[in-house]
Design a protein around this motif. Sequence first.
Motif, PDB file in Angstrom:
ATOM      1  N   LEU A  55       0.927  -1.132  -0.073  1.00  0.00           N
ATOM      2  CA  LEU A  55       0.096  -0.221  -0.067  1.00  0.00           C
ATOM      3  C   LEU A  55       0.918   1.208   0.096  1.00  0.00           C
ATOM      4  O   LEU A  55       0.662   2.226  -0.737  1.00  0.00           O
ATOM      5  CB  LEU A  55      -0.900  -0.062   1.365  1.00  0.00           C
ATOM      6  CG  LEU A  55      -1.670   1.110   1.313  1.00  0.00           C
ATOM      7  CD1 LEU A  55      -2.886   1.211   0.151  1.00  0.00           C
ATOM      8  CD2 LEU A  55      -2.681   0.939   2.801  1.00  0.00           C
ATOM      9  N   GLN A  56       1.855   1.222   0.878  1.00  0.00           N
ATOM     10  CA  GLN A  56       2.962   2.298   0.740  1.00  0.00           C
ATOM     11  C   GLN A  56       3.515   2.759  -0.557  1.00  0.00           C
ATOM     12  O   GLN A  56       3.397   3.672  -0.928  1.00  0.00           O
ATOM     13  CB  GLN A  56       3.931   2.132   1.614  1.00  0.00           C
ATOM     14  CG  GLN A  56       3.317   2.260   3.283  1.00  0.00           C
ATOM     15  CD  GLN A  56       4.577   2.469   4.364  1.00  0.00           C
ATOM     16  OE1 GLN A  56       5.781   1.845   3.950  1.00  0.00           O
ATOM     17  NE2 GLN A  56       4.356   2.566   5.635  1.00  0.00           N
ATOM     18  N   ALA A  57       3.841   1.319  -1.018  1.00  0.00           N
ATOM     19  CA  ALA A  57       4.457   1.500  -2.692  1.00  0.00           C
ATOM     20  C   ALA A  57       3.589   2.097  -3.598  1.00  0.00           C
ATOM     21  O   ALA A  57       3.832   2.977  -4.274  1.00  0.00           O
ATOM     22  CB  ALA A  57       5.272   0.188  -2.891  1.00  0.00           C
ATOM     23  N   LYS A  58       2.383   1.595  -3.466  1.00  0.00           N
ATOM     24  CA  LYS A  58       1.119   1.956  -4.542  1.00  0.00           C
ATOM     25  C   LYS A  58       0.823   3.439  -4.028  1.00  0.00           C
ATOM     26  O   LYS A  58       0.760   4.353  -5.320  1.00  0.00           O
ATOM     27  CB  LYS A  58      -0.048   1.097  -4.396  1.00  0.00           C
ATOM     28  CG  LYS A  58       0.173  -0.440  -4.651  1.00  0.00           C
ATOM     29  CD  LYS A  58      -1.084  -0.893  -4.454  1.00  0.00           C
ATOM     30  CE  LYS A  58      -0.689  -2.612  -4.854  1.00  0.00           C
ATOM     31  NZ  LYS A  58      -2.112  -3.486  -4.866  1.00  0.00           N
ATOM     32  N   PHE A  59       0.908   3.832  -3.271  1.00  0.00           N
ATOM     33  CA  PHE A  59       0.648   5.367  -2.662  1.00  0.00           C
ATOM     34  C   PHE A  59       1.693   6.133  -3.126  1.00  0.00           C
ATOM     35  O   PHE A  59       1.431   7.248  -3.858  1.00  0.00           O
ATOM     36  CB  PHE A  59       0.390   5.408  -1.337  1.00  0.00           C
ATOM     37  CG  PHE A  59      -0.108   6.816  -0.946  1.00  0.00           C
ATOM     38  CD1 PHE A  59      -1.443   6.902  -0.841  1.00  0.00           C
ATOM     39  CD2 PHE A  59       0.586   7.734  -0.425  1.00  0.00           C
ATOM     40  CE1 PHE A  59      -2.084   8.188  -0.221  1.00  0.00           C
ATOM     41  CE2 PHE A  59       0.145   9.065   0.044  1.00  0.00           C
ATOM     42  CZ  PHE A  59      -1.067   9.325   0.114  1.00  0.00           C
ATOM     43  N   ALA A  60       2.964   5.761  -2.980  1.00  0.00           N
ATOM     44  CA  ALA A  60       3.989   6.562  -3.345  1.00  0.00           C
ATOM     45  C   ALA A  60       4.310   6.588  -4.664  1.00  0.00           C
ATOM     46  O   ALA A  60       4.442   7.618  -5.215  1.00  0.00           O
ATOM     47  CB  ALA A  60       5.561   6.061  -2.740  1.00  0.00           C
ATOM     48  N   VAL A  61       4.090   5.683  -5.427  1.00  0.00           N
ATOM     49  CA  VAL A  61       4.268   5.547  -7.053  1.00  0.00           C
ATOM     50  C   VAL A  61       3.132   6.272  -7.553  1.00  0.00           C
ATOM     51  O   VAL A  61       3.552   7.109  -8.540  1.00  0.00           O
ATOM     52  CB  VAL A  61       4.226   4.007  -7.575  1.00  0.00           C
ATOM     53  CG1 VAL A  61       4.026   3.937  -8.786  1.00  0.00           C
ATOM     54  CG2 VAL A  61       5.331   3.100  -6.898  1.00  0.00           C
ATOM     55  N   SER A  62       1.932   6.273  -7.105  1.00  0.00           N
ATOM     56  CA  SER A  62       0.810   6.995  -7.675  1.00  0.00           C
ATOM     57  C   SER A  62       1.089   8.424  -7.461  1.00  0.00           C
ATOM     58  O   SER A  62       0.828   9.374  -8.164  1.00  0.00           O
ATOM     59  CB  SER A  62      -0.459   6.628  -7.168  1.00  0.00           C
ATOM     60  OG  SER A  62      -0.788   5.170  -7.144  1.00  0.00           O
ATOM     61  N   TYR A  63       1.576   8.803  -6.326  1.00  0.00           N
ATOM     62  CA  TYR A  63       1.699  10.125  -6.105  1.00  0.00           C
ATOM     63  C   TYR A  63       3.050  10.713  -6.807  1.00  0.00           C
ATOM     64  O   TYR A  63       2.910  11.706  -7.290  1.00  0.00           O
ATOM     65  CB  TYR A  63       2.150  10.314  -4.552  1.00  0.00           C
ATOM     66  CG  TYR A  63       2.382  11.808  -3.860  1.00  0.00           C
ATOM     67  CD1 TYR A  63       1.193  12.539  -3.362  1.00  0.00           C
ATOM     68  CD2 TYR A  63       3.624  12.310  -3.832  1.00  0.00           C
ATOM     69  CE1 TYR A  63       1.152  13.897  -3.107  1.00  0.00           C
ATOM     70  CE2 TYR A  63       3.629  13.636  -3.270  1.00  0.00           C
ATOM     71  CZ  TYR A  63       2.563  14.379  -3.137  1.00  0.00           C
ATOM     72  OH  TYR A  63       2.904  15.640  -2.678  1.00  0.00           O
ATOM     73  N   ILE A 103      10.558  21.098  -6.381  1.00  0.00           N
ATOM     74  CA  ILE A 103       9.103  20.785  -6.281  1.00  0.00           C
ATOM     75  C   ILE A 103       9.079  19.051  -5.815  1.00  0.00           C
ATOM     76  O   ILE A 103       8.403  18.637  -5.193  1.00  0.00           O
ATOM     77  CB  ILE A 103       8.257  21.126  -7.499  1.00  0.00           C
ATOM     78  CG1 ILE A 103       7.972  22.670  -7.169  1.00  0.00           C
ATOM     79  CG2 ILE A 103       6.788  20.402  -7.269  1.00  0.00           C
ATOM     80  CD1 ILE A 103       7.344  23.241  -8.445  1.00  0.00           C
ATOM     81  N   LEU A 104       9.861  18.306  -6.826  1.00  0.00           N
ATOM     82  CA  LEU A 104       9.996  16.884  -6.838  1.00  0.00           C
ATOM     83  C   LEU A 104      10.550  16.253  -5.579  1.00  0.00           C
ATOM     84  O   LEU A 104       9.923  15.497  -4.917  1.00  0.00           O
ATOM     85  CB  LEU A 104      10.888  16.636  -8.239  1.00  0.00           C
ATOM     86  CG  LEU A 104      11.091  14.928  -8.194  1.00  0.00           C
ATOM     87  CD1 LEU A 104       9.677  14.318  -8.597  1.00  0.00           C
ATOM     88  CD2 LEU A 104      11.863  14.636  -9.272  1.00  0.00           C
ATOM     89  N   ALA A 105      11.576  17.004  -5.226  1.00  0.00           N
ATOM     90  CA  ALA A 105      12.069  16.459  -3.902  1.00  0.00           C
ATOM     91  C   ALA A 105      11.192  16.804  -2.700  1.00  0.00           C
ATOM     92  O   ALA A 105      11.165  16.047  -2.010  1.00  0.00           O
ATOM     93  CB  ALA A 105      13.458  17.404  -3.475  1.00  0.00           C
ATOM     94  N   GLY A 106      10.400  17.911  -2.497  1.00  0.00           N
ATOM     95  CA  GLY A 106       9.458  18.333  -1.604  1.00  0.00           C
ATOM     96  C   GLY A 106       8.284  17.477  -1.863  1.00  0.00           C
ATOM     97  O   GLY A 106       7.974  16.949  -0.847  1.00  0.00           O
ATOM     98  N   SER A 107       7.799  17.188  -3.167  1.00  0.00           N
ATOM     99  CA  SER A 107       6.681  16.119  -3.296  1.00  0.00           C
ATOM    100  C   SER A 107       7.151  14.869  -2.637  1.00  0.00           C
ATOM    101  O   SER A 107       6.399  14.071  -1.802  1.00  0.00           O
ATOM    102  CB  SER A 107       6.276  16.321  -4.561  1.00  0.00           C
ATOM    103  OG  SER A 107       5.821  17.598  -5.077  1.00  0.00           O
ATOM    104  N   GLY A 161       5.165  13.313   0.408  1.00  0.00           N
ATOM    105  CA  GLY A 161       4.589  12.051  -0.090  1.00  0.00           C
ATOM    106  C   GLY A 161       4.948  10.700   0.758  1.00  0.00           C
ATOM    107  O   GLY A 161       4.183   9.924   1.156  1.00  0.00           O
ATOM    108  N   VAL A 162       6.209  10.552   1.088  1.00  0.00           N
ATOM    109  CA  VAL A 162       6.753   9.494   1.828  1.00  0.00           C
ATOM    110  C   VAL A 162       6.109   9.857   3.436  1.00  0.00           C
ATOM    111  O   VAL A 162       5.491   8.787   4.028  1.00  0.00           O
ATOM    112  CB  VAL A 162       8.113   9.459   2.183  1.00  0.00           C
ATOM    113  CG1 VAL A 162       8.647   8.546   3.294  1.00  0.00           C
ATOM    114  CG2 VAL A 162       8.774   9.063   0.562  1.00  0.00           C
ATOM    115  N   ILE A 163       6.241  10.876   3.917  1.00  0.00           N
ATOM    116  CA  ILE A 163       5.483  11.296   5.112  1.00  0.00           C
ATOM    117  C   ILE A 163       4.065  11.291   5.334  1.00  0.00           C
ATOM    118  O   ILE A 163       3.361  10.372   6.287  1.00  0.00           O
ATOM    119  CB  ILE A 163       5.910  12.909   5.580  1.00  0.00           C
ATOM    120  CG1 ILE A 163       7.360  13.147   5.599  1.00  0.00           C
ATOM    121  CG2 ILE A 163       5.139  13.079   6.945  1.00  0.00           C
ATOM    122  CD1 ILE A 163       7.695  14.453   6.196  1.00  0.00           C
ATOM    123  N   LEU A 164       3.381  11.241   4.202  1.00  0.00           N
ATOM    124  CA  LEU A 164       1.940  11.428   4.017  1.00  0.00           C
ATOM    125  C   LEU A 164       1.576   9.841   3.914  1.00  0.00           C
ATOM    126  O   LEU A 164       0.601   9.200   4.590  1.00  0.00           O
ATOM    127  CB  LEU A 164       1.431  12.035   3.026  1.00  0.00           C
ATOM    128  CG  LEU A 164      -0.150  11.738   2.605  1.00  0.00           C
ATOM    129  CD1 LEU A 164      -1.038  12.633   3.857  1.00  0.00           C
ATOM    130  CD2 LEU A 164      -0.786  12.611   1.387  1.00  0.00           C
TER     131      LEU A 164
END
Length: 477
Positions: free
Chosen positions: A13-21, A183-187, A191-194
């Motif tokens: 789920l974390q991987a899917k969430f991170a990849v989608s984000y 922006i990519l680094a911040g995202s 995304g990881v934190i979220l």
Amino acid sequence: MKGDTRPRPFVGLQAKFAVSYLVITLIILFIMNTYPLFASQRMIFQTKQTALQTEAALISSNLSGLEHLTPDGIARVMEVLGDSHVTRLMVTDPMGLVLYDSASPSPSGAVRYALFQEAVLALQGQDVFRSSYGEGSFRSGAGTPVIYRNNVIGSVYLYEYDRQQGLVLQQLQQTLRRLSLVILAGSLLFGVILARTVTRRISFLLDATRRLQEGEYTEQVALRGNDELTLLAQQYNLLTQRLQETDEVRRRFVSDASHELKTPLATIRLLSDSILQSGDSMDGETMRDFVSDIGQEAGRLSRITEKLLSLTRLDSNQPLHREPVELSHVAQQVLHTLTPLADSRGISFDTLLEPGCIVSAGADELYQVIYNLVENAIKYNCPEGLVRLLVGREDDRVWLRVEDTGIGIPESEREKIFDRFYRVDKARSRAAGGAGLGLSIVRDTVHRFGGWLSVSPRVGGGSCFQVTFPAWKEEEA
């Protein structure tokens, strides 16, 4: 060897969430890095087209006053117009022969032809513009015909090499790339934190659900926030509370049922053992008493079993059979059945049964409701007491009221009397043959048919039970 059966969905789920984000972020960054550049290029192309074609048209207009184009005539016109800001300016005759070239202001006498596409098309009477961007520079060309009395007598070709505009576009591109990296680094960090925050909260619910599956109904989940996961945690806590209450009721029910069934069984076994051990020494009258007691205990077992079966049917939510039933008629049948019991205890009836009190229910179920209420009113009444049975109708409701002059029910016990196996006076209830199931059956039956049940003290002593049902309507037929 058994493996760990604990669900492990959150790595995926974390991987899917991170990849989608990440994919969404990359798409946004791609658009941010392409659309502004394309828009800027298009705007510069349009600006250059307007400027070059306007300048070419101005030169062509001034040259069209000449009957024949000559190098000297063109030079004089160009002196009048002043210096051009383009990189190169060429004027040709109708055959494409170069008559004027700003890149070679002093012709050496060599014959040169303008083979540029813009000049060729201009000699065909077309206004042409072409522009491209590459290697950090804009290269633009424009051509227009020189017309004298509707005849093409030559062409004007302008060429511009613009490095300065290209540098501006390159700087814009570099700025967008730097901004995109930030922006990519911040995202990615956000995304990881979220993802960890969301999946951690979900993992709390998953762990609690696993413990709930193992029978730990006391587990509570505390999630902060005001989102759907918090609401889900609240619903989970309500579910565990309900399961805990249900489990307690089940345990108490099993314990009480076992106790109720054990008492008459123990009595029957004791009496039967006494008869067997006495042999022929027991006189007939004593044996008849023992056998009579065994029959009473067997009857008590039968009544408890029947009521438990009734509660089981109610709990199973089987489809209800409904029909229009005259409540007063059912009440009259109950009174006829219980009259011998009332006479044996010196209890008298006072009835007021209005006709036309029809409800949509099952006749057998209504009979059981009224029977239990009236039987309790008889059993827990005072000697020479009174039982009042009233049936009436008020607007769209039909009500039945059972009053007695008995011992009454303390206020603190009124909410508990409908619990299974609960008895206010256990000693008297056992003596009366009650098991504490009748009122539970009454309550559940009434609720299943859309009615409601209430209990209140009777003026002058005793209790008053009232059952209310929606009146039957003809359109329900």
